[in-house]
Scaffold this active site. Structure first.
Site, mmCIF file in Angstrom:
data_model
loop_
_atom_site.group_PDB
_atom_site.id
_atom_site.type_symbol
_atom_site.label_atom_id
_atom_site.label_comp_id
_atom_site.label_asym_id
_atom_site.label_seq_id
_atom_site.Cartn_x
_atom_site.Cartn_y
_atom_site.Cartn_z
ATOM 1 C CG HIS A 117 -0.291 -0.226 2.517
ATOM 2 N ND1 HIS A 117 0.035 -1.489 2.956
ATOM 3 C CD2 HIS A 117 0.108 0.623 3.498
ATOM 4 C CE1 HIS A 117 0.609 -1.409 4.146
ATOM 5 N NE2 HIS A 117 0.676 -0.127 4.492
ATOM 6 C CG HIS A 119 1.044 5.077 4.294
ATOM 7 N ND1 HIS A 119 0.184 4.954 5.358
ATOM 8 C CD2 HIS A 119 1.822 3.961 4.320
ATOM 9 C CE1 HIS A 119 0.424 3.827 6.005
ATOM 10 N NE2 HIS A 119 1.423 3.196 5.402
HETATM 11 P P1 AMP Z 1 1.685 0.196 7.432
HETATM 12 O O1 AMP Z 1 1.969 0.319 8.890
HETATM 13 O O2 AMP Z 1 2.600 0.966 6.543
HETATM 14 O O3 AMP Z 1 1.589 -1.268 7.034
HETATM 15 O O4 AMP Z 1 0.277 0.840 7.212
HETATM 16 C C1 AMP Z 1 -0.910 0.162 7.455
HETATM 17 C C2 AMP Z 1 -1.968 1.197 7.605
HETATM 18 O O5 AMP Z 1 -3.223 0.565 7.477
HETATM 19 C C3 AMP Z 1 -1.961 1.886 8.975
HETATM 20 O O6 AMP Z 1 -1.785 3.277 8.786
HETATM 21 C C4 AMP Z 1 -3.323 1.537 9.553
HETATM 22 O O7 AMP Z 1 -3.894 2.600 10.281
HETATM 23 C C5 AMP Z 1 -4.125 1.224 8.314
HETATM 24 N N1 AMP Z 1 -5.238 0.305 8.500
HETATM 25 C C6 AMP Z 1 -5.249 -0.854 9.179
HETATM 26 N N2 AMP Z 1 -6.456 -1.432 9.098
HETATM 27 C C7 AMP Z 1 -7.220 -0.612 8.348
HETATM 28 C C8 AMP Z 1 -8.563 -0.655 7.894
HETATM 29 N N3 AMP Z 1 -9.393 -1.667 8.202
HETATM 30 N N4 AMP Z 1 -9.036 0.355 7.135
HETATM 31 C C9 AMP Z 1 -8.218 1.392 6.805
HETATM 32 N N5 AMP Z 1 -6.935 1.480 7.196
HETATM 33 C C10 AMP Z 1 -6.453 0.501 7.954
#
Ligand code: AMP
Length: 131
Positions: A117, A119
């Site tokens: 993903h 950001h």
């Molecule tokens: P990372 O730490 O780079 O893997 O980012 C994962 C991101 O996904 C974090 O910023 C979380 O807040 C976000 N996240 C986790 N679960 C969900 C969800 N169900 N819907 C939207 N964002 C999410």
């Protein structure tokens, strides 16, 4: 993430196929999200714990555990992801103030969801180097 969903033990394609991952579930409308963009190969939705006034996640529908798991065959998909991030930032009005695009890759770099993903963060000022 459960042991069977880790790329080392369980090939990426099976994680995606069996929809074991929360981002696969969101991309397939099996879990709710605040949608921003929905395309054939790429979707975007708001982060559930925003780290900035605007914090959007751009993901491929295809399950890729991380950027490190992308291969040559994913070249076009990675291009689509970046262009989608650009479009999302523009539509969110982030261009003038500037925005940050982040791909945490691996647990050591802060990755917590093991589905690639991007950001897209904006609406505040940023320091460098990142924490
Ligand atoms: P990372 O730490 O780079 O893997 O980012 C994962 C991101 O996904 C974090 O910023 C979380 O807040 C976000 N996240 C986790 N679960 C969900 C969800 N169900 N819907 C939207 N964002 C999410």
């Amino acid at each position: 993430m459960p042991w069977y969903a880790r790329g080392f033990w369980f090939p990426d394609r099976y994680v995606g196929l069996f929809r074991m991952c929360i981002f696969c579930k969101i991309a397939n409308h099996q879990m709710p999200a605040r949608w921003v963009l929905e395309e054939e190969d790429v979707v975007a939705f708001h982060d559930i714990h925003p780290q900035a006034p605007t914090h959007i996640l751009v993901i491929p529908r295809k399950h890729l555990t991380s950027l490190a798991h992308a291969e040559q065959q994913d070249e076009a998909l990675l291009g689509k992801l970046m262009l989608a991030a650009r479009r999302v930032a523009k539509e969110a009005g982030l261009v003038e103030g500037g925005y940050r695009v982040v791909i945490n890759t691996g647990a050591g770099a802060g990755q917590s969801v093991f589905h690639l993903h991007i950001h897209v963060l904006g609406g505040r000022s940023w320091g460098w180097p990142p924490g």
